[in-house]
Design an enzyme around this catalytic site. Structure first.
Site, mmCIF file in Angstrom:
data_model
loop_
_atom_site.group_PDB
_atom_site.id
_atom_site.type_symbol
_atom_site.label_atom_id
_atom_site.label_comp_id
_atom_site.label_asym_id
_atom_site.label_seq_id
_atom_site.Cartn_x
_atom_site.Cartn_y
_atom_site.Cartn_z
ATOM 1 C CD GLU A 1 0.641 6.989 5.156
ATOM 2 O OE1 GLU A 1 1.286 6.860 5.403
ATOM 3 O OE2 GLU A 1 1.295 9.301 5.745
ATOM 4 C CG PHE B 1 9.849 14.070 8.115
ATOM 5 C CD1 PHE B 1 9.240 15.184 8.506
ATOM 6 C CD2 PHE B 1 9.827 13.036 7.450
ATOM 7 C CE1 PHE B 1 8.796 15.771 6.990
ATOM 8 C CE2 PHE B 1 8.609 13.213 6.107
ATOM 9 C CZ PHE B 1 7.810 14.791 6.015
ATOM 10 C CG ASP C 1 0.480 15.013 16.739
ATOM 11 O OD1 ASP C 1 0.914 13.847 17.701
ATOM 12 O OD2 ASP C 1 1.402 14.418 15.052
ATOM 13 C CD GLN D 1 11.459 16.022 3.045
ATOM 14 O OE1 GLN D 1 11.059 14.932 2.598
ATOM 15 N NE2 GLN D 1 10.352 16.479 3.240
ATOM 16 C CG HIS E 1 1.732 1.481 4.889
ATOM 17 N ND1 HIS E 1 0.486 1.509 4.249
ATOM 18 C CD2 HIS E 1 1.722 3.164 4.991
ATOM 19 C CE1 HIS E 1 -0.007 3.344 3.858
ATOM 20 N NE2 HIS E 1 0.924 3.919 4.196
ATOM 21 C CB ALA F 1 -6.517 6.443 17.975
ATOM 22 C CG HIS G 1 3.402 8.689 20.504
ATOM 23 N ND1 HIS G 1 2.681 9.384 21.401
ATOM 24 C CD2 HIS G 1 2.717 8.523 19.066
ATOM 25 C CE1 HIS G 1 2.619 10.460 20.634
ATOM 26 N NE2 HIS G 1 2.446 10.113 19.720
ATOM 27 C CD GLN H 1 6.577 7.725 12.214
ATOM 28 O OE1 GLN H 1 6.119 7.306 11.248
ATOM 29 N NE2 GLN H 1 5.004 8.175 12.878
ATOM 30 C CE1 TYR I 1 3.265 6.687 16.543
ATOM 31 C CE2 TYR I 1 1.763 5.445 17.056
ATOM 32 C CZ TYR I 1 2.032 6.652 16.687
ATOM 33 O OH TYR I 1 1.203 7.447 15.824
ATOM 34 C CG HIS J 1 -4.243 8.328 7.196
ATOM 35 N ND1 HIS J 1 -3.357 8.392 7.608
ATOM 36 C CD2 HIS J 1 -4.009 7.598 5.655
ATOM 37 C CE1 HIS J 1 -2.013 7.841 6.390
ATOM 38 N NE2 HIS J 1 -2.689 6.724 4.996
ATOM 39 C CE LYS K 1 -3.442 3.270 18.628
ATOM 40 N NZ LYS K 1 -1.927 4.231 17.617
ATOM 41 C CB SER L 1 -1.277 -0.304 1.650
ATOM 42 O OG SER L 1 -0.184 0.107 2.370
HETATM 43 C C1 LIG Z 1 0.510 5.357 9.805
HETATM 44 C C2 LIG Z 1 0.885 6.216 10.190
HETATM 45 C C3 LIG Z 1 0.025 7.129 9.535
HETATM 46 C C4 LIG Z 1 -0.573 8.706 10.357
HETATM 47 N N1 LIG Z 1 -1.057 9.394 9.679
HETATM 48 C C5 LIG Z 1 -1.204 10.654 9.892
HETATM 49 C C6 LIG Z 1 -2.310 11.402 9.216
HETATM 50 O O1 LIG Z 1 -2.614 11.114 8.570
HETATM 51 N N2 LIG Z 1 -2.605 12.490 9.895
HETATM 52 C C7 LIG Z 1 -2.195 13.264 11.590
HETATM 53 O O2 LIG Z 1 -2.289 14.265 11.628
HETATM 54 N N3 LIG Z 1 -1.361 11.921 12.257
HETATM 55 C C8 LIG Z 1 -0.849 10.870 11.347
HETATM 56 N N4 LIG Z 1 0.310 9.914 12.213
HETATM 57 C C9 LIG Z 1 0.341 10.474 12.624
HETATM 58 C C10 LIG Z 1 -0.902 10.695 14.768
HETATM 59 O O3 LIG Z 1 -1.360 10.862 14.190
HETATM 60 C C11 LIG Z 1 0.480 11.198 15.712
HETATM 61 O O4 LIG Z 1 1.900 9.376 15.692
HETATM 62 C C12 LIG Z 1 0.003 11.201 17.298
HETATM 63 O O5 LIG Z 1 0.968 12.299 18.015
HETATM 64 C C13 LIG Z 1 -0.838 9.938 17.802
HETATM 65 O O6 LIG Z 1 -1.477 9.044 16.972
HETATM 66 P P1 LIG Z 1 -2.448 7.584 17.392
HETATM 67 O O7 LIG Z 1 -3.412 7.477 16.487
HETATM 68 O O8 LIG Z 1 -1.381 6.728 17.368
HETATM 69 O O9 LIG Z 1 -2.302 8.081 18.877
HETATM 70 P P2 LIG Z 1 -2.584 7.214 19.902
HETATM 71 O O10 LIG Z 1 -2.862 5.638 20.092
HETATM 72 O O11 LIG Z 1 -4.141 7.523 21.033
HETATM 73 O O12 LIG Z 1 -1.674 7.191 21.070
HETATM 74 C C14 LIG Z 1 -1.598 9.076 21.395
HETATM 75 C C15 LIG Z 1 -0.027 8.613 22.863
HETATM 76 O O13 LIG Z 1 -1.459 8.936 23.793
HETATM 77 C C16 LIG Z 1 -0.681 7.666 24.137
HETATM 78 N N5 LIG Z 1 -2.623 6.464 25.618
HETATM 79 C C17 LIG Z 1 -3.284 6.282 24.191
HETATM 80 N N6 LIG Z 1 -3.862 6.158 25.269
HETATM 81 C C18 LIG Z 1 -3.545 6.508 26.662
HETATM 82 C C19 LIG Z 1 -4.834 6.725 27.323
HETATM 83 N N7 LIG Z 1 -6.045 6.279 27.838
HETATM 84 N N8 LIG Z 1 -3.917 7.363 28.654
HETATM 85 C C20 LIG Z 1 -2.869 7.991 28.340
HETATM 86 N N9 LIG Z 1 -1.920 7.931 27.195
HETATM 87 C C21 LIG Z 1 -2.412 7.817 26.425
HETATM 88 C C22 LIG Z 1 0.223 6.030 23.790
HETATM 89 O O14 LIG Z 1 0.713 5.853 24.632
HETATM 90 C C23 LIG Z 1 0.818 8.079 23.061
HETATM 91 O O15 LIG Z 1 1.517 8.338 22.801
HETATM 92 C C24 LIG Z 1 -0.015 8.963 11.443
HETATM 93 C C25 LIG Z 1 1.332 7.774 12.247
HETATM 94 C C26 LIG Z 1 1.326 6.436 12.080
HETATM 95 C C27 LIG Z 1 1.684 5.425 12.421
#
Ligand SMILES: Cc1cc2nc3c(=O)[nH]c(=O)nc-3n(C[C@H](O)[C@H](O)[C@H](O)COP(=O)(O)OP(=O)(O)OC[C@H]3O[C@@H](n4cnc5c(N)ncnc54)[C@H](O)[C@@H]3O)c2cc1C
Length: 273
Positions: free
Chosen positions: A6, A205, A98, A201, A255, A112, A138, A165, A134, A66, A154, A4
């Site tokens: 992105e 990143f 974020d 870059q 991916h 998430a 993360h 990641q 991650y 996404h 999740k 896939s």
């Molecule tokens: C494949 C991929 C695609 C991505 N695409 C995008 C995109 O299109 N747009 C974008 O803006 N970003 C994107 N990102 C980045 C992502 O949004 C960031 O890494 C963001 O900071 C975390 O998202 P997540 O869904 O992993 O969050 P989560 O799974 O919610 O986790 C975020 C953080 O919170 C912590 N956490 C989770 N649950 C709890 C809880 N109950 N209590 C306390 N802490 C908790 C986790 O340990 C982690 O540190 C992408 C990342 C990846 C790997």
């Protein structure tokens, strides 16, 4: 072997033309889907919808938008998901995102797993849901164990699969996969592959997302800073070897973070088929 790719949604006409060409070239190897990133806080959200609808209608490849939830209201998420459903889109990459600087309201979802749960409850199994993983933790996580547990939440909430990641240490991926298995997670965890085409870059990143660039790679990227051909050749060899190592250990799905470019993702992917 499944692949896939992105993309980020282009904002200019030139960017749209370039991406249309890239999509056509990548379609040649029958990817499983094309995914399109989504900016938390609204910056690229309409462009994501537009790009995804175009892919779904024209490419003969499934589109996977996404969707990030931080800063969003439920009503807005439903509006978007209804549009995807109406366009026959049935795959999502579901994220927290974020929060952009200056935005105070975190909205209706904090993490998430809450978004995954919400989508499953509202749309049953219409959407195949991918979430982020991650292998090197993360960057905001308290520690690697709690991060893994949050990842597991999740999957328990209903996610069907995960994309990692990017990483350049294959062992980080294998350890993560093993640890996840020990927690009873049996969904596919697809490695996210970042081709190497640029030194500055990639460093920027990687600092943001917490991916480690091993020193032996970094030093060569510095050396080839002003010699793009050597840098790309070296980067392609490193990433191809990484993919081969993953494949040798049973990975059958990749991916690619294509950065809206055909190469070197296509060459790396072709080597794996
Ligand atoms: C494949 C991929 C695609 C991505 N695409 C995008 C995109 O299109 N747009 C974008 O803006 N970003 C994107 N990102 C980045 C992502 O949004 C960031 O890494 C963001 O900071 C975390 O998202 P997540 O869904 O992993 O969050 P989560 O799974 O919610 O986790 C975020 C953080 O919170 C912590 N956490 C989770 N649950 C709890 C809880 N109950 N209590 C306390 N802490 C908790 C986790 O340990 C982690 O540190 C992408 C990342 C990846 C790997």
């Amino acid at each position: 072997m499944k692949t896939s790719f992105e993309f980020f949604p282009p904002r200019t006409d030139k960017g749209k033309q370039t991406l249309a060409q890239v999509r056509q070239e990548l379609s040649a190897i029958n990817p499983e889907y094309f995914s399109v990133t989504f900016g938390a806080g609204g910056s690229t959200q309409d462009a994501t919808l537009e790009t995804v609808l175009d892919i779904q209608a024209n490419d003969g490849v499934s589109a996977a938008p996404h969707l990030s939830c931080i800063g969003s209201e439920k009503a807005k998420i439903i509006e978007l998901l209804d549009q995807y459903k109406a366009a026959d889109i049935n795959r999502l990459v579901t994220l927290r995102g974020d929060i952009p600087s200056g935005v105070r309201d975190i909205g209706d979802f904090r993490y998430a797993n809450e978004l995954v749960e919400f989508i499953k409850s509202e749309y049953n199994n219409h959407f195949h849901i991918e979430v982020a993983a991650y292998p090197e933790m993360h960057p905001q996580a308290k520690n690697i164990q709690t991060d893994l547990e949050h990842f597991a939440n999740k999957i328990k909430a209903g996610a069907d699969a995960a994309i990692t990641q990017y990483f350049y240490n294959a062992d980080a991926y294998f350890r993560f996969r093993d640890d996840a298995q020990k927690l009873g997670i049996d969904v596919p965890i697809t490695p996210g592959i970042m081709p190497i085409t640029n030194h500055t870059q990639l460093v920027r990143f990687s600092n943001m997302c917490g991916a480690e660039i091993p020193k032996w790679i970094l030093e060569r990227l510095k050396l080839y800073e002003n010699d793009l051909d050597s840098l790309t050749a070296f980067g392609t060899e490193v990433v191809s070897n990484l993919c081969q190592t993953l494949k040798d250990q049973g990975v059958d799905s990749f991916h690619f973070y294509s950065m809206n470019r055909t190469e070197p993702s296509l060459s790396i992917a072709k080597n794996l088929l």
